[in-house]
Scaffold this active site. Structure first.
Site, short mmCIF file in Angstrom:
data_model
loop_
_atom_site.label_atom_id
_atom_site.label_comp_id
_atom_site.label_asym_id
_atom_site.label_seq_id
_atom_site.Cartn_x
_atom_site.Cartn_y
_atom_site.Cartn_z
N LYS A 1 -10.95 19.31 5.90
CA LYS A 1 -9.99 18.58 6.72
C LYS A 1 -10.68 17.49 7.54
CE LYS A 1 -6.54 22.19 6.77
NZ LYS A 1 -5.56 22.98 7.54
N SER B 1 -1.37 26.04 9.35
CA SER B 1 -2.48 25.35 10.01
C SER B 1 -2.10 24.03 10.69
CB SER B 1 -3.62 25.10 9.01
OG SER B 1 -3.20 24.23 7.98
#
Length: 346
Positions: free
Chosen positions: A279, A234
């Site tokens: 996040k 990611s």
């Protein structure tokens, strides 16, 4: 007498509480991680400095005990994820970790290709052998190999790709024996393996491993990436931006703190990731000004299987609104989208 009884009850209670702490449930707990400055992970030889910072964001994930499970039920931005949604039921913990490290290596290679292509810099690949992702428990390789091993020769032969490797092995017969040379913990080893037929592969034979190409990317100028503590793909988009920024004289950060997430393909396409709300929280805590979120398309098939699914960008917007962030959340489909946005900054 009563005091002794209560003392024993208290000791028994403490023992049970401690035992519950170490007992793992068939769930993972996913929670916000950290936002890390990328210049501490990425170093391009004679690279240019930056006034701002580019940051990767992480999600913390661990096996849940009963206390983790209970807290996750009541805390915001903590999710309980069944074990089979994180890793395959047949996959061991070790194989899962090896696979995550492989995804990180692929992500780094993709990011280097994207950045070096954009900056008109050169690179090439050296094929090193075959990387073992997993081992079938009832096949011959299970007695010799484990996930993370690198096979560099078969019967003294080297190969130019994993396809050639597979062709060589499949031209053999059941019960034929091959000699493999492999590397484990930086030590070269050899072993003999007898080939067998896969139970569910239409009569195909082999050692019984899941494999991918083991390729080393050589770039000019050289780039080093220290990512031993991070797994998964990611961080690809942010890696590519950081590498590109060190390769080029113009500082694309312009003094801003820029976080984000998203996988990256060699052609620069940014892909969907999991846990983006967490996040966003991590980036906000670190004081980021900008957050790049994959603007992935939700297909009718995805919508049918997961009726509440939304694009990463929409998920990020929701999380940002919920925590009242001042970060600018920017949708991106490609590396060029992110670069184009940064070039508009004053």
């Amino acid at each position: 007498m009563k005091r002794k009884i209560w003392s024993r009850i208290l000791i028994l209670f403490l023992v049970i509480m401690i035992a519950l702490f170490f007992y793992r449930l068939p769930y993972y707990v996913e929670k916000p991680g950290m936002a890390h400055e990328l210049d501490s992970y990425v170093h391009v030889e004679n690279g240019y400095p930056e006034k701002g910072k580019l940051m990767l964001t992480t999600v913390r994930m661990g096996r849940a005990n009963i206390y983790d499970y209970a807290l996750a039920k009541i805390k915001k931005f903590e999710d309980i994820v069944p074990l089979n949604e994180v890793r395959d039921e047949k996959q061991t913990e070790e194989e899962y970790n090896v696979y995550q490290l492989y995804l990180m290596e692929s992500s780094k290679n993709n990011a280097i290709q994207v950045a070096y292509n954009k900056a008109n810099k050169s690179y090439h690949f050296n094929y090193k052998g075959v990387y073992v992702l997993d081992v079938y428990p009832n096949m011959p390789a299970a007695k010799v190999l484990k996930a993370g091993d690198r096979i560099i020769k078969v019967d003294g032969h080297t190969f130019e790709s994993s396809e050639k490797f597979i062709q060589y092995v499949q031209n053999k017969k059941v019960a034929d024996q091959i000699k493999i040379t492999f590397v484990r913990d930086n030590k070269e080893k050899t072993a003999d393996i007898q080939l067998a037929k896969f139970d569910d592969a239409n009569g195909k034979i082999g050692m019984g491993i899941g494999l991918v190409d083991d390729r080393e990317l050589i770039a000019n100028p050289a780039v080093k990436m220290n990512t031993e503590s991070i797994g998964g793909p990611s961080a690809g988009l942010m890696f590519s931006l950081e590498i590109y920024n060190q390769l080029t004289k113009e500082d694309i950060t312009k003094g801003y703190s820029i976080a984000g997430t998203g996988t990256i393909e060699p052609d620069g396409v940014v892909g969907r990731i999991g846990g983006i709300d967490k996040k966003v929280v991590a980036a906000d805590k670190e004081g980021a000004n900008i957050f790049f979120a994959p603007d992935d398309e939700i297909t009718p098939e995805m919508k049918k299987e997961y009726p509440t699914i939304e694009s990463n960008y929409k998920e990020a917007l929701k999380a940002g609104k919920e925590i009242g962030t001042k970060m600018k959340i920017v949708p991106v489909k490609t590396f060029d989208d992110a670069l184009a946005y940064l070039k508009t900054l004053k």
